[in-house]
Design an enzyme around this catalytic site. Structure first.
Site, PDB file in Angstrom:
ATOM      1  N   HIS A 176       0.883  -1.165   0.000  1.00 48.59           N
ATOM      2  CA  HIS A 176       0.000   0.000   0.000  1.00 48.59           C
ATOM      3  C   HIS A 176       0.920   1.213   0.000  1.00 48.59           C
ATOM      4  O   HIS A 176       1.517   1.555   1.013  1.00 48.59           O
ATOM      5  CB  HIS A 176      -0.880  -0.036   1.256  1.00 48.59           C
ATOM      6  CG  HIS A 176      -1.733   1.175   1.470  1.00 48.59           C
ATOM      7  ND1 HIS A 176      -3.077   1.188   1.176  1.00 48.59           N
ATOM      8  CD2 HIS A 176      -1.452   2.408   1.961  1.00 48.59           C
ATOM      9  CE1 HIS A 176      -3.585   2.369   1.476  1.00 48.59           C
ATOM     10  NE2 HIS A 176      -2.611   3.127   1.960  1.00 48.59           N
ATOM     11  N   ASP A 302     -10.582  -3.501  -4.281  1.00 47.19           N
ATOM     12  CA  ASP A 302     -10.323  -2.939  -2.954  1.00 47.19           C
ATOM     13  C   ASP A 302     -11.657  -2.846  -2.193  1.00 47.19           C
ATOM     14  O   ASP A 302     -11.912  -1.880  -1.476  1.00 47.19           O
ATOM     15  CB  ASP A 302      -9.646  -1.567  -3.047  1.00 47.19           C
ATOM     16  CG  ASP A 302      -9.031  -1.115  -1.721  1.00 47.19           C
ATOM     17  OD1 ASP A 302      -9.010  -1.909  -0.772  1.00 47.19           O
ATOM     18  OD2 ASP A 302      -8.584   0.051  -1.641  1.00 47.19           O
TER      19      ASP A 302
END
Length: 422
Positions: A176, A302
């Site tokens: 991330h 996501d």
């Protein structure tokens, strides 16, 4: 399972693409050929290619909130949403409570998912409890990928060690990419809209800087690194150049990044807030270019469920949107029907490549294979109505949109798990 004969259906698996007939019997593809005649309990006319049969999709970036936040989603409802979207496999991120940093949580998730028909692969934490202080040793404990998704590993040496270890344990390390010092409390893209609304912005340098760092570390270690949810033109360019010089970098993006821009935030509706945030038109165009030229390897969601109450306050709401039931339809609408991507390329991005990255077998569309397929009506128009979604949460960025293309049947491990053709 009843036997089904699909006539005149488009068959696309990422390599071949053509119209034919498919007989599924006892959960197996018994025959796949043009001009097939055979007795069957059910005959479905594919409309000379209007219906397409593709391998079940695989979403390598979802949040099922289980254990710990099952008021938002749980494994059963998350898998139900997946099947409605044609998804037969997912990798679920580790920011649960407790985090996925122990074998007990891995076994809890996989056991609970067994009845669903969705292959659920827990993603292990890179660091214990995702606290960024000490690596967790995952060798031979049943995970395919590790990540501290939801936050970056701030300590570069720890990240380098994780990448170094991955060369021997075979795990994919996913990052991330967010520099928290640069973000500094920002909640939407830093730019015209954040200035107009007077809210803290998230500078694109945060993503670009961390993307460059991870690529540098992976290059040094000779390791694979996967960049999560790419949203900026800068990151696409950095990844493209790294691939050209042979770095083992792969990446993913999400439908909202190639569909919307920061202009959606002018509504001050928190259903358009996610992290990374919606960016500019230049970024949106760069994401599409990256999908077209092969820089971007996967389309994921996501999928991040939050309750209506949590999303009610624009400034305080958590980031994230649900997406499992709309991802294929949005991709078809935005990229296939606009002739930017072929159906074959979409299958590669949403079914084949994610599995290859995790070293999971790709479902075969061939005689003798166990049926793991999605059947898609390429021309069906439908409106996204949040209350009709299978997820516990309704925070979709595509609410009210009319999309073209819809999954109408999902067969997993030889069983019909979703069917709206009847």
């Amino acid at each position: 399972m009843e036997s089904i004969l699909f006539k005149n259906i488009r068959i696309t698996d990422g390599t071949k693409d053509g119209v034919g007939d498919v007989l599924i019997e006892d959960g197996e593809i018994k025959n796949i050929i043009r001009g097939l005649t055979a007795p069957a309990d059910r005959v479905i006319d594919g409309g000379n290619g209007r219906l397409a049969m593709i391998p079940g999709l695989f979403d390598m970036h979802v949040h099922f909130r289980d254990p710990g936040q099952t008021h938002k989603e749980d494994i059963l409802t998350g898998c139900s949403a997946a099947l409605a979207g044609g998804v037969t496999g997912v990798a679920c991120m580790p920011n649960t409570d407790p985090p996925i940093d122990n074998i007990d949580t891995v076994q809890y998730i996989t056991k609970k998912a067994k009845v669903t028909g969705v292959g659920v692969y827990p993603v292990g934490c890179i660091t214990q409890r995702m606290e960024g202080r000490e690596l967790y040793a995952w060798a031979n404990l049943g995970v395919k990928m590790i990540s501290d998704d939801g936050r970056p590993v701030e300590n570069a040496e720890l990240m380098r060690k994780a990448l170094e270890h991955s060369t021997s344990n075979g795990l994919l390390v996913a990052s991330h990419c967010e520099d928290l010092a640069i973000i500094n409390g920002g909640i939407i893209n830093k730019g015209e809209v954040s200035e107009k609304l007077g809210v803290p912005g998230m500078d694109r340098a945060s993503e670009d800087n961390m993307t460059a760092r991870e690529i540098g570390l992976a290059e040094s270690a000779g390791a694979r690194v996967h960049i999560c949810h790419v949203s900026t033109k800068g990151s696409v360019e950095i990844i493209r150049e790294a691939k050209k010089r042979g770095v083992k970098v792969t990446c993913e993006t999400c439908p909202h990044y190639f569909t919307y821009t920061e202009q959606k935030l002018l509504s001050m509706d928190a259903d358009y807030r996610m992290n990374p945030p919606l960016r500019t038109e230049e970024d949106r165009a760069a994401i599409i270019e990256g999908l077209m030229d092969g820089t971007i390897d996967c389309i994921v969601t996501d999928h991040a469920p939050h309750t209506k109450n949590e999303k009610a306050d624009f400034l305080k709401a958590p980031n994230g949107v649900v997406g499992l039931e709309t991802s294929l339809a949005v991709t078809l609408t935005q990229l296939y029907h606009t002739k930017k991507l072929s159906l074959k390329r979409i299958v590669q991005l949403m079914s084949v490549n994610p599995r290859k990255l995790l070293r999971i077998p790709v479902p075969a569309l061939e005689r003798g294979a166990r049926a793991e397929i999605a059947v898609v009506d390429l021309a069906r128009e439908w409106e996204v109505v949040p209350d009709k979604l299978h997820s516990k949460s309704r925070n979709t960025a595509f609410k009210g949109e009319t999309l073209m293309g819809k999954n109408v049947m999902t067969i997993s491990n030889g069983r019909i798990r979703y069917d709206c053709l009847k």
